[in-house]
Write a protein that holds these residues in place. Sequence first.
Motif, PDB file in Angstrom:
ATOM      1  N   SER A  27       5.660  42.832  20.910  1.00 67.03           N
ATOM      2  CA  SER A  27       6.124  43.346  22.200  1.00 67.03           C
ATOM      3  C   SER A  27       5.430  44.638  22.618  1.00 67.03           C
ATOM      4  N   ARG A  28       4.481  45.123  21.846  1.00 72.18           N
ATOM      5  CA  ARG A  28       3.812  46.376  22.200  1.00 72.18           C
ATOM      6  C   ARG A  28       2.887  46.157  23.401  1.00 72.18           C
ATOM      7  N   VAL A  29       3.106  46.919  24.440  1.00 75.62           N
ATOM      8  CA  VAL A  29       2.266  46.840  25.639  1.00 75.62           C
ATOM      9  C   VAL A  29       1.859  48.256  26.025  1.00 75.62           C
ATOM     10  N   VAL A  30       0.948  48.357  26.988  1.00 76.05           N
ATOM     11  CA  VAL A  30       0.463  49.660  27.435  1.00 76.05           C
ATOM     12  C   VAL A  30       1.598  50.411  28.120  1.00 76.05           C
ATOM     13  N   GLU A  31       1.719  51.685  27.777  1.00 78.32           N
ATOM     14  CA  GLU A  31       2.754  52.520  28.382  1.00 78.32           C
ATOM     15  C   GLU A  31       2.349  52.852  29.813  1.00 78.32           C
ATOM     16  N   ARG A  32       3.312  52.872  30.714  1.00 82.17           N
ATOM     17  CA  ARG A  32       3.011  53.104  32.127  1.00 82.17           C
ATOM     18  C   ARG A  32       2.614  54.555  32.375  1.00 82.17           C
ATOM     19  N   LYS A  33       1.811  54.738  33.428  1.00 79.45           N
ATOM     20  CA  LYS A  33       1.417  56.085  33.842  1.00 79.45           C
ATOM     21  C   LYS A  33       2.595  56.754  34.544  1.00 79.45           C
TER      22      LYS A  33
END
Length: 191
Positions: A169-175
């Motif tokens: 479930s690891r995805v890019v953290e939002r800006k």
Amino acid sequence: MADEKKDLSALKELTETASEETPATETAAAPEAATAEAEAPAEVAAIKPPVETMPLREQEIDEHGRAYATGRRKDAVARVWLKPGKGAITVNGRDQSIYFARPTLRLVINQPFDISDRKGQYDIVCTVKGGGLSGQAGAVKHGISQALTRYEPALRGMVKAAGFLTRDSRVVERKKYGKAKARKSFQFSKR
């Protein structure tokens, strides 16, 4: 003070007489308890139902004899079809060695087969979109693992223990606003 001493001595006598009586009752009850404990396991074993194993899931195959599954990783989504064959893996109409040029990505894709000792026994056809090559390879691996357990439900425990059925479930953290990136701040000037 004398009354208190009498009360304390009377209390001491009562506790001594009580302690003298309890060992006799405990020794009398001990053989009965021992025989009851000896009989209990035999009765419990006779009453206890046999241990049942988990029933296997049903095999999920389409009309063409293939197992289908969807794999996901980061932003990549892979649709995977698995059928018995010689071990050919086709990704988006191209061979895996052409689509995934890096050997590490091909190793990632073949991990489910290595764990289950099924290398070269199944043909894989998959379409993958979104994300980069690393995410796509992870998505294909997830899809192959899911499809393999749908075609051979007996392999589910082995593949699950390796952690291949769990979607990472690891995805890019939002800006965030006021920041350069997700966590990076703009340069701070004191003067």
